[in-house]
Design a protein around this motif. Structure first.
Motif, short mmCIF file in Angstrom:
data_model
loop_
_atom_site.label_atom_id
_atom_site.label_comp_id
_atom_site.label_asym_id
_atom_site.label_seq_id
_atom_site.Cartn_x
_atom_site.Cartn_y
_atom_site.Cartn_z
N GLY A 77 0.80 -1.21 0.00
CA GLY A 77 0.00 0.00 0.00
C GLY A 77 0.84 1.26 0.00
N THR A 78 1.90 1.27 0.80
CA THR A 78 2.79 2.43 0.86
C THR A 78 3.47 2.67 -0.48
OG1 THR A 78 3.16 2.10 3.22
CG2 THR A 78 4.75 3.46 2.04
N GLN A 79 3.88 1.58 -1.13
CA GLN A 79 4.52 1.71 -2.45
C GLN A 79 3.57 2.33 -3.46
OE1 GLN A 79 6.23 -1.99 -3.80
NE2 GLN A 79 7.20 -1.07 -5.59
N GLY A 84 1.58 7.57 -6.24
CA GLY A 84 0.40 8.35 -6.59
C GLY A 84 -0.75 7.53 -7.13
N VAL A 85 -0.83 6.26 -6.72
CA VAL A 85 -1.86 5.35 -7.21
C VAL A 85 -2.92 5.12 -6.14
CG1 VAL A 85 -2.32 2.99 -8.02
CG2 VAL A 85 -0.25 4.20 -8.77
N HIS A 86 -4.19 5.28 -6.50
CA HIS A 86 -5.30 5.01 -5.58
C HIS A 86 -5.37 3.50 -5.34
CE1 HIS A 86 -6.68 9.13 -6.35
NE2 HIS A 86 -6.49 8.88 -7.63
N ALA A 87 -5.82 3.09 -4.14
CA ALA A 87 -5.80 1.66 -3.85
C ALA A 87 -7.03 1.20 -3.09
CB ALA A 87 -4.55 1.30 -3.04
N LEU A 88 -7.51 0.03 -3.48
CA LEU A 88 -8.52 -0.72 -2.75
C LEU A 88 -7.81 -1.91 -2.14
CD1 LEU A 88 -11.41 -1.59 -1.94
CD2 LEU A 88 -11.64 -2.64 -4.21
N ARG A 102 -0.09 4.00 9.75
CA ARG A 102 0.87 4.49 8.76
C ARG A 102 0.27 4.47 7.34
NH1 ARG A 102 4.42 1.63 12.35
NH2 ARG A 102 4.26 -0.29 11.11
N LEU A 103 -0.54 3.47 7.06
CA LEU A 103 -1.19 3.41 5.75
C LEU A 103 -2.16 4.56 5.56
CD1 LEU A 103 -2.16 -0.29 4.83
CD2 LEU A 103 -0.82 1.33 3.49
N VAL A 104 -2.95 4.84 6.58
CA VAL A 104 -3.89 5.96 6.52
C VAL A 104 -3.14 7.26 6.21
CG1 VAL A 104 -5.43 7.42 7.88
CG2 VAL A 104 -5.63 4.94 8.02
N ARG A 110 -1.41 12.43 0.78
CA ARG A 110 -1.21 12.66 -0.65
C ARG A 110 -2.52 12.91 -1.38
NH1 ARG A 110 2.64 9.06 1.17
NH2 ARG A 110 4.78 9.43 0.42
N GLY A 111 -3.61 12.97 -0.64
CA GLY A 111 -4.91 13.22 -1.26
C GLY A 111 -5.39 12.09 -2.15
N LEU A 112 -4.98 10.86 -1.84
CA LEU A 112 -5.35 9.70 -2.64
C LEU A 112 -6.53 8.96 -2.02
CD1 LEU A 112 -1.76 8.32 -3.30
CD2 LEU A 112 -3.25 9.41 -5.00
N VAL A 113 -7.28 8.27 -2.84
CA VAL A 113 -8.36 7.42 -2.34
C VAL A 113 -7.75 6.12 -1.85
CG1 VAL A 113 -10.46 6.17 -2.90
CG2 VAL A 113 -10.06 8.44 -3.88
N GLY A 114 -7.93 5.85 -0.58
CA GLY A 114 -7.54 4.57 0.01
C GLY A 114 -8.79 3.91 0.54
N ALA A 115 -9.12 2.73 0.06
CA ALA A 115 -10.35 2.04 0.47
C ALA A 115 -10.02 0.65 0.98
CB ALA A 115 -11.32 1.96 -0.70
N VAL A 116 -10.92 0.10 1.78
CA VAL A 116 -10.75 -1.23 2.35
C VAL A 116 -11.90 -2.12 1.86
CG1 VAL A 116 -10.40 -2.60 4.44
CG2 VAL A 116 -9.74 -0.19 4.39
N GLY A 117 -11.58 -3.37 1.55
CA GLY A 117 -12.57 -4.28 1.00
C GLY A 117 -13.48 -4.93 2.01
N HIS A 118 -14.20 -4.12 2.79
CA HIS A 118 -15.22 -4.68 3.69
C HIS A 118 -16.49 -4.89 2.88
CE1 HIS A 118 -13.20 -4.83 7.51
NE2 HIS A 118 -12.72 -3.62 7.33
N ILE A 119 -16.52 -6.01 2.20
CA ILE A 119 -17.51 -6.26 1.15
C ILE A 119 -18.94 -6.39 1.68
CG2 ILE A 119 -17.28 -8.79 1.23
CD1 ILE A 119 -17.43 -8.71 -1.86
N GLU A 120 -19.11 -6.72 2.96
CA GLU A 120 -20.46 -6.91 3.48
C GLU A 120 -21.30 -5.63 3.40
OE1 GLU A 120 -21.46 -9.79 3.55
OE2 GLU A 120 -21.22 -10.78 5.48
N ARG A 121 -20.67 -4.48 3.44
CA ARG A 121 -21.44 -3.23 3.31
C ARG A 121 -22.18 -3.14 1.98
NH1 ARG A 121 -18.71 2.28 5.58
NH2 ARG A 121 -17.51 1.45 7.33
N TYR A 122 -21.70 -3.91 0.99
CA TYR A 122 -22.29 -3.84 -0.34
C TYR A 122 -23.26 -4.98 -0.60
CZ TYR A 122 -18.47 -0.56 -0.70
OH TYR A 122 -17.62 0.48 -0.46
#
Length: 336
Positions: A77-79, A84-88, A102-104, A110-122
């Protein structure tokens, strides 16, 4: 508008599903995947297969899905953030609270979208339940109880059942109630001879006073995924395996049978099973991530900060099971 160029890191059991869905997301061009162990499921067929994250970044990707073992989430994730790459990132967000913090910082700074795959919300059942709770259909919420159990998944080796499975229930509970956990008390067990716990039962309390309970294990010969929300008007039961939602209404008809009326706190009322449109949760999750990257809607993703809050509760549950005491997960933040 040009399609977003997407990459995938990790081609294991979950990675193959992400690869399939990435091909189906409108406005996203799946261009490459990286896995040092190759492509055992043939999930990267038709795209560039890379041996490292560096090689994948050379393809000029805009966003990436991270489906590697939890121990590598921070490194990968840090890499991506530095490039400058958004990550799920698949759940749990990281191996521990310090790593997650540290990931947050890496993505938010850097103003990037960082998301977590908590799929149950969907899941359609839980999305419908959330709307109905917001509408007040159950009245005042008293309790949220979950059961998540089934056989041991051979693919999981670096975390126990709490961080792998219970994080689903922690996240969906706080999300449904729109309230954070303020205390947890749990007991765990090691029954299968593995390094990490394979069973936990824990209770909690949310900031709004809602009482919660959670039964999670890898030891049951059947698979169960249930969420029960009980309130002043009745109870909702969501089955996320079938995406079914049922409402058991408190009855309004007076009971003349004294023995029954004395025993029951409420009378039985009507039962309604809702007809829901059932779209694949993983596809809906990817669409939400795409929209956040495009700046169209940032409200539907599970953010890295959300994932960090869930991880704190998971670690609090584990600490409680060790100390046999009530733990406030918010205090874990101060220790980092």
């Amino acid at each position: 508008m040009a399609a977003l160029r997407a990459g995938l890191i990790g081609l294991g059991m979950m990675g193959r599903h992400h690869a399939r869905v990435l091909r189906a997301v409108e406005g996203v061009d799946f261009v490459g995947a990286a896995d040092a162990c190759g492509d055992p499921h043939g999930a990267a067929d038709g795209v560039t297969l890379c041996g490292s994250v560096d090689e994948l970044l050379e393809l000029g990707i805009d966003l990436a899905v991270v489906a590697v073992p939890t121990a590598f989430h921070e490194t990968v994730g840090t890499q991506l953030a530095e490039a400058g790459v958004h990550a799920l990132i698949e759940k749990p967000v990281a191996a521990d609270v310090a790593s997650g913090t540290r990931l947050v910082e890496a993505f938010e700074s850097r103003g990037l979208v960082g998301a977590v795959g908590h799929i149950e919300r969907y899941n359609p059942a839980l999305q419908s339940l959330r709307e109905r709770l917001e509408n007040g259909d159950v009245g005042d919420v008293y309790q949220i109880a979950t059961r998540r159990q089934g056989p041991f998944p051979a693919r999981i080796a670096d975390v126990g059942v709490v961080k792998d499975l219970a994080t689903h229930d922690i996240d969906l509970t706080a999300w449904l109630a729109c309230s954070e956990f303020v205390s947890v008390y749990g007991q765990s067990a090691h029954k299968s001879g593995r390094e990490f716990e394979d069973l936990i039962a824990f209770s909690g309390r949310l900031a709004d006073g809602t009482v919660t309970s959670h039964l999670v294990n890898w030891l049951s010969p059947f698979k169960e995924r249930l969420t029960v929300v009980t309130g002043s008007r009745g109870s909702f039961v969501a089955d996320t395996l079938t995406a079914d939602l049922t409402f058991f209404e408190n009855g309004t008809v007076a009971t003349s049978w004294d023995a029954v009326s004395a025993f029951r706190g409420v009378a039985e009322g009507s039962m309604t099973r809702f007809a829901l449109a059932k779209r694949e949760p993983l596809l809906v999750e990817h669409e939400a991530f795409r929209d956040a990257v495009l700046g169209l809607d940032t409200t539907r993703v599970v953010t890295l900060r959300d994932g960090l809050a869930t991880l704190r509760v998971a670690e609090a549950a584990l600490e409680s099971a060790t100390s046999l005491s009530v733990v406030d997960p918010r205090l874990l933040a101060a220790a980092v």
